[in-house]
Design a protein around this motif. Sequence first.
Motif, PDB file in Angstrom:
ATOM      1  N   VAL A 257       0.821  -1.216   0.000  1.00  0.00           N
ATOM      2  CA  VAL A 257       0.000   0.000   0.000  1.00  0.00           C
ATOM      3  C   VAL A 257       0.851   1.261   0.000  1.00  0.00           C
ATOM      4  CG1 VAL A 257      -1.759   1.305   1.256  1.00  0.00           C
ATOM      5  CG2 VAL A 257      -1.899  -1.175   1.175  1.00  0.00           C
ATOM      6  N   VAL A 258       1.798   1.358   0.906  1.00  0.00           N
ATOM      7  CA  VAL A 258       2.558   2.594   1.057  1.00  0.00           C
ATOM      8  C   VAL A 258       3.506   2.813  -0.120  1.00  0.00           C
ATOM      9  CG1 VAL A 258       4.183   3.849   2.524  1.00  0.00           C
ATOM     10  CG2 VAL A 258       2.339   2.526   3.552  1.00  0.00           C
ATOM     11  N   LEU A 259       4.262   1.806  -0.505  1.00  0.00           N
ATOM     12  CA  LEU A 259       5.200   1.984  -1.610  1.00  0.00           C
ATOM     13  C   LEU A 259       4.517   2.325  -2.938  1.00  0.00           C
ATOM     14  CD1 LEU A 259       7.938  -0.675  -0.862  1.00  0.00           C
ATOM     15  CD2 LEU A 259       7.949   1.768  -0.379  1.00  0.00           C
ATOM     16  N   PRO A 260       3.408   1.676  -3.313  1.00  0.00           N
ATOM     17  CA  PRO A 260       2.728   2.112  -4.544  1.00  0.00           C
ATOM     18  C   PRO A 260       2.196   3.546  -4.460  1.00  0.00           C
ATOM     19  CG  PRO A 260       2.028  -0.089  -3.999  1.00  0.00           C
ATOM     20  CD  PRO A 260       2.849   0.416  -2.840  1.00  0.00           C
ATOM     21  N   THR A 261       1.837   3.988  -3.263  1.00  0.00           N
ATOM     22  CA  THR A 261       1.380   5.371  -3.108  1.00  0.00           C
ATOM     23  C   THR A 261       2.499   6.339  -3.469  1.00  0.00           C
ATOM     24  OG1 THR A 261      -0.070   4.683  -1.313  1.00  0.00           O
ATOM     25  CG2 THR A 261       0.400   7.021  -1.467  1.00  0.00           C
TER      26      THR A 261
ATOM     27  N   ARG B 274       4.172   5.067 -11.210  1.00  0.00           N
ATOM     28  CA  ARG B 274       4.146   6.142 -12.200  1.00  0.00           C
ATOM     29  C   ARG B 274       2.758   6.325 -12.794  1.00  0.00           C
ATOM     30  NH1 ARG B 274       8.103   3.565 -16.762  1.00  0.00           N
ATOM     31  NH2 ARG B 274       8.814   2.240 -15.111  1.00  0.00           N
ATOM     32  N   HIS B 275       1.836   5.434 -12.459  1.00  0.00           N
ATOM     33  CA  HIS B 275       0.463   5.540 -12.950  1.00  0.00           C
ATOM     34  C   HIS B 275      -0.400   6.251 -11.912  1.00  0.00           C
ATOM     35  CE1 HIS B 275       1.478   2.880 -16.222  1.00  0.00           C
ATOM     36  NE2 HIS B 275       1.988   2.024 -15.343  1.00  0.00           N
ATOM     37  N   ALA B 276      -1.077   7.284 -12.352  1.00  0.00           N
ATOM     38  CA  ALA B 276      -1.879   8.097 -11.424  1.00  0.00           C
ATOM     39  C   ALA B 276      -3.012   7.287 -10.800  1.00  0.00           C
ATOM     40  CB  ALA B 276      -2.437   9.318 -12.150  1.00  0.00           C
ATOM     41  N   TYR B 277      -3.640   6.396 -11.564  1.00  0.00           N
ATOM     42  CA  TYR B 277      -4.753   5.625 -11.005  1.00  0.00           C
ATOM     43  C   TYR B 277      -4.285   4.656  -9.928  1.00  0.00           C
ATOM     44  CZ  TYR B 277      -3.382   1.727 -14.052  1.00  0.00           C
ATOM     45  OH  TYR B 277      -2.704   0.707 -14.665  1.00  0.00           O
ATOM     46  N   ARG B 278      -3.079   4.128 -10.052  1.00  0.00           N
ATOM     47  CA  ARG B 278      -2.547   3.251  -9.004  1.00  0.00           C
ATOM     48  C   ARG B 278      -2.205   4.042  -7.751  1.00  0.00           C
ATOM     49  NH1 ARG B 278       1.606  -0.611 -12.330  1.00  0.00           N
ATOM     50  NH2 ARG B 278       0.026  -1.798 -13.453  1.00  0.00           N
TER      51      ARG B 278
ATOM     52  N   ARG C 163      -3.544   5.398  -2.322  1.00  0.00           N
ATOM     53  CA  ARG C 163      -3.781   6.462  -1.341  1.00  0.00           C
ATOM     54  C   ARG C 163      -5.136   6.281  -0.669  1.00  0.00           C
ATOM     55  NH1 ARG C 163      -3.384  10.553  -4.595  1.00  0.00           N
ATOM     56  NH2 ARG C 163      -1.128  10.425  -4.599  1.00  0.00           N
ATOM     57  N   THR C 164      -6.158   5.916  -1.446  1.00  0.00           N
ATOM     58  CA  THR C 164      -7.483   5.670  -0.878  1.00  0.00           C
ATOM     59  C   THR C 164      -7.446   4.494   0.099  1.00  0.00           C
ATOM     60  OG1 THR C 164      -8.532   6.514  -2.875  1.00  0.00           O
ATOM     61  CG2 THR C 164      -9.878   5.129  -1.448  1.00  0.00           C
ATOM     62  N   THR C 165      -6.763   3.431  -0.269  1.00  0.00           N
ATOM     63  CA  THR C 165      -6.633   2.264   0.608  1.00  0.00           C
ATOM     64  C   THR C 165      -5.882   2.629   1.884  1.00  0.00           C
ATOM     65  OG1 THR C 165      -6.634   0.805  -1.300  1.00  0.00           O
ATOM     66  CG2 THR C 165      -5.799  -0.111   0.751  1.00  0.00           C
ATOM     67  N   MET C 166      -4.811   3.401   1.740  1.00  0.00           N
ATOM     68  CA  MET C 166      -4.037   3.799   2.905  1.00  0.00           C
ATOM     69  C   MET C 166      -4.872   4.681   3.834  1.00  0.00           C
ATOM     70  SD  MET C 166      -0.204   5.421   3.114  1.00  0.00           S
ATOM     71  CE  MET C 166      -0.609   6.936   2.302  1.00  0.00           C
ATOM     72  N   ASN C 167      -5.645   5.601   3.276  1.00  0.00           N
ATOM     73  CA  ASN C 167      -6.510   6.441   4.113  1.00  0.00           C
ATOM     74  C   ASN C 167      -7.567   5.610   4.826  1.00  0.00           C
ATOM     75  OD1 ASN C 167      -5.233   8.862   3.598  1.00  0.00           O
ATOM     76  ND2 ASN C 167      -6.479   9.298   1.798  1.00  0.00           N
ATOM     77  N   THR C 168      -8.123   4.619   4.163  1.00  0.00           N
ATOM     78  CA  THR C 168      -9.112   3.742   4.791  1.00  0.00           C
ATOM     79  C   THR C 168      -8.491   2.961   5.944  1.00  0.00           C
ATOM     80  OG1 THR C 168     -10.264   3.526   2.686  1.00  0.00           O
ATOM     81  CG2 THR C 168     -10.738   1.868   4.366  1.00  0.00           C
ATOM     82  N   LEU C 169      -7.292   2.427   5.747  1.00  0.00           N
ATOM     83  CA  LEU C 169      -6.607   1.691   6.809  1.00  0.00           C
ATOM     84  C   LEU C 169      -6.264   2.600   7.990  1.00  0.00           C
ATOM     85  CD1 LEU C 169      -4.211  -0.528   4.686  1.00  0.00           C
ATOM     86  CD2 LEU C 169      -6.202  -1.287   5.986  1.00  0.00           C
TER      87      LEU C 169
END
Length: 61
Positions: free
Chosen positions: A28-32, A36-40, A45-51
């Motif tokens: 979660v954190v490293l892909p945030t 290089r893809h904005a959708y990822r 970021r959404t998943t990290m905020n939920t956690l």
Amino acid sequence: MMLHDLLDTLGPVGLLVLLGTVMVFAGVVLPTIWSRHAYRRSAARTTMNTLLKALRRLYPF
């Protein structure tokens, strides 16, 4: 030898918590940060905020 010392220090539950933390960090954190893809980045970021919101509900700071 070092792994054996770590297992003795943490115990089985501590080791599972450590592995879970590393998996969340890597998934979660490293892909945030590095994708290089904005959708990822947005999805991570959404998943990290939920956690983090769930963690704050369990342990209010």
